[in-house]
Enzyme design. Structure first.
Site, mmCIF file in Angstrom:
data_model
loop_
_atom_site.group_PDB
_atom_site.id
_atom_site.type_symbol
_atom_site.label_atom_id
_atom_site.label_comp_id
_atom_site.label_asym_id
_atom_site.label_seq_id
_atom_site.Cartn_x
_atom_site.Cartn_y
_atom_site.Cartn_z
ATOM 1 N N LEU A 37 19.444 -2.905 6.095
ATOM 2 C CA LEU A 37 18.153 -2.476 6.657
ATOM 3 C C LEU A 37 17.023 -3.424 6.299
ATOM 4 O O LEU A 37 16.004 -3.456 6.989
ATOM 5 C CB LEU A 37 17.815 -1.057 6.190
ATOM 6 N N THR A 62 15.304 4.962 -1.678
ATOM 7 C CA THR A 62 15.000 6.295 -2.214
ATOM 8 C C THR A 62 14.600 6.293 -3.681
ATOM 9 O O THR A 62 14.486 7.368 -4.281
ATOM 10 C CB THR A 62 16.200 7.231 -2.026
ATOM 11 N N TYR A 125 6.908 5.761 -1.622
ATOM 12 C CA TYR A 125 8.111 6.223 -0.932
ATOM 13 C C TYR A 125 7.742 7.103 0.256
ATOM 14 O O TYR A 125 8.232 6.900 1.373
ATOM 15 C CB TYR A 125 9.001 6.985 -1.907
ATOM 16 N N LYS A 129 8.331 6.277 4.259
ATOM 17 C CA LYS A 129 9.160 7.138 5.116
ATOM 18 C C LYS A 129 8.363 7.661 6.304
ATOM 19 O O LYS A 129 8.901 7.762 7.416
ATOM 20 C CB LYS A 129 9.739 8.286 4.303
ATOM 21 N N TRP A 151 15.368 17.472 -1.508
ATOM 22 C CA TRP A 151 16.091 17.734 -2.746
ATOM 23 C C TRP A 151 17.601 17.661 -2.533
ATOM 24 O O TRP A 151 18.354 18.567 -2.903
ATOM 25 C CB TRP A 151 15.687 19.094 -3.302
#
Length: 294
Positions: A37, A62, A125, A129, A151
């Site tokens: 990516l 992540t 983050y 996103k 989660w």
């Protein structure tokens, strides 16, 4: 046969999707070095070669805390990489399911978040996103669904449930934050729901209601402390070591990235449109521990 190309090989969701492959579903996982990516030219090349009727982008940067010190890398993967996937899918005429996060919200809302709530991410983050969501929607030609989840845990990789199980073996007592609320999601449950959505998209390729933003997480909500408590309770019932868990505040456990105090997702829309509802989060914890401790 439904052919699904999954972006990602080693992640929790990618591995859970791969385990669903059977005579009716072919899952091809694409990852480094063939598809990176952070290297957009590899994305189109890999997707051109992959036999696919639909693409699931299950890969992302992540590392929430580390992203604060390397934002360029986070945006290169979560925004630019996601955009390259969407562009390639549009060129190939393939529908896309892009997985996103509850961290696009600031956590200040008292009630569960619905898809139309204003986004205000407080971390690198989360911002990367959200930028990825926007890029995907702008570049996919109207053939992308965004799935925000939360989660995530599974028997694979690094996640909170596995960490609690490991720490219980190493310590006599744990301290876990109790003032952050969310919806724990078992990756295999999410993977099966994604497969259901993919099958629906294959049958109804012109149904615009399927191509939008959805929230999809474990049913119910708890705190990180509540999740840790459940892990200990289930572990004890399965004959594993269990230790006491003391609740602490966010202020007691400072981190580089500011987690949202409330990131509970309202998943009513995906149930109304697609008939999908994930099991209660407690079922996911028990399934995960049964797998790990078998």
């Amino acid at each position: 046969m439904l052919r699904i190309a999954v972006i990602g090989r080693q992640g929790q969701l990618a591995r859970s999707l791969a385990e669903l492959a059977d005579d009716d579903v072919r899952v091809t996982c694409l990852g480094r070095p063939d598809l990176d990516l952070a290297d957009p030219p590899t994305i189109a090349a890999a997707l051109w070669k992959a036999p696919a009727d639909l693409v699931v982008n299950a890969a992302a940067y992540t590392a929430v805390d580390r992203a604060e010190s390397e934002p360029e890398h986070a945006f290169a993967i979560n925004r630019d990489g996601a955009e390259a996937v969407a562009i390639a899918c549009a060129q190939l005429g393939l529908p896309l399911i892009h997985v996103s996060t509850d961290y696009v919200f600031d956590g200040r809302k008292a009630d569960p978040y619905v898809e139309g709530d204003a986004c205000n991410p407080q971390t690198v983050y989360g911002r990367s996103k959200l930028a990825g969501e926007q890029a995907v929607l702008a570049s996919s030609g109207g053939r992308a669904a965004i799935l925000r989840t939360a989660w995530l845990h599974s028997p694979f990789g690094s996640n909170f449930v596995r960490t609690m199980l490991r720490l219980a073996n190493e310590r006599d007592r744990l301290r876990v934050v109790s003032d952050q609320q969310g919806s724990p999601t078992y990756a295999p449950h999410l993977a099966r729901a994604i497969l259901m959505m993919a099958q629906r998209m294959a049958m109804e390729p012109d149904n615009a209601a399927l191509f939008r933003i959805f929230h999809l997480a474990g049913t119910g909500h708890t705190s990180w402390w509540g999740l840790a408590q459940e892990v200990m309770t289930v572990a004890a019932s399965l004959g594993h070591k269990s230790v006491p868990v003391d609740p602490i505040t966010t202020a007691d456990y400072p981190t580089p990235a500011q987690r949202p105090a409330n990131s509970v997702l309202d998943c009513g829309h995906v149930q109304a449109v697609c008939g999908i509802r994930l099991p209660p989060w407690q079922e996911g914890v028990r399934a995960c521990l049964q797998h790990l401790l078998a």
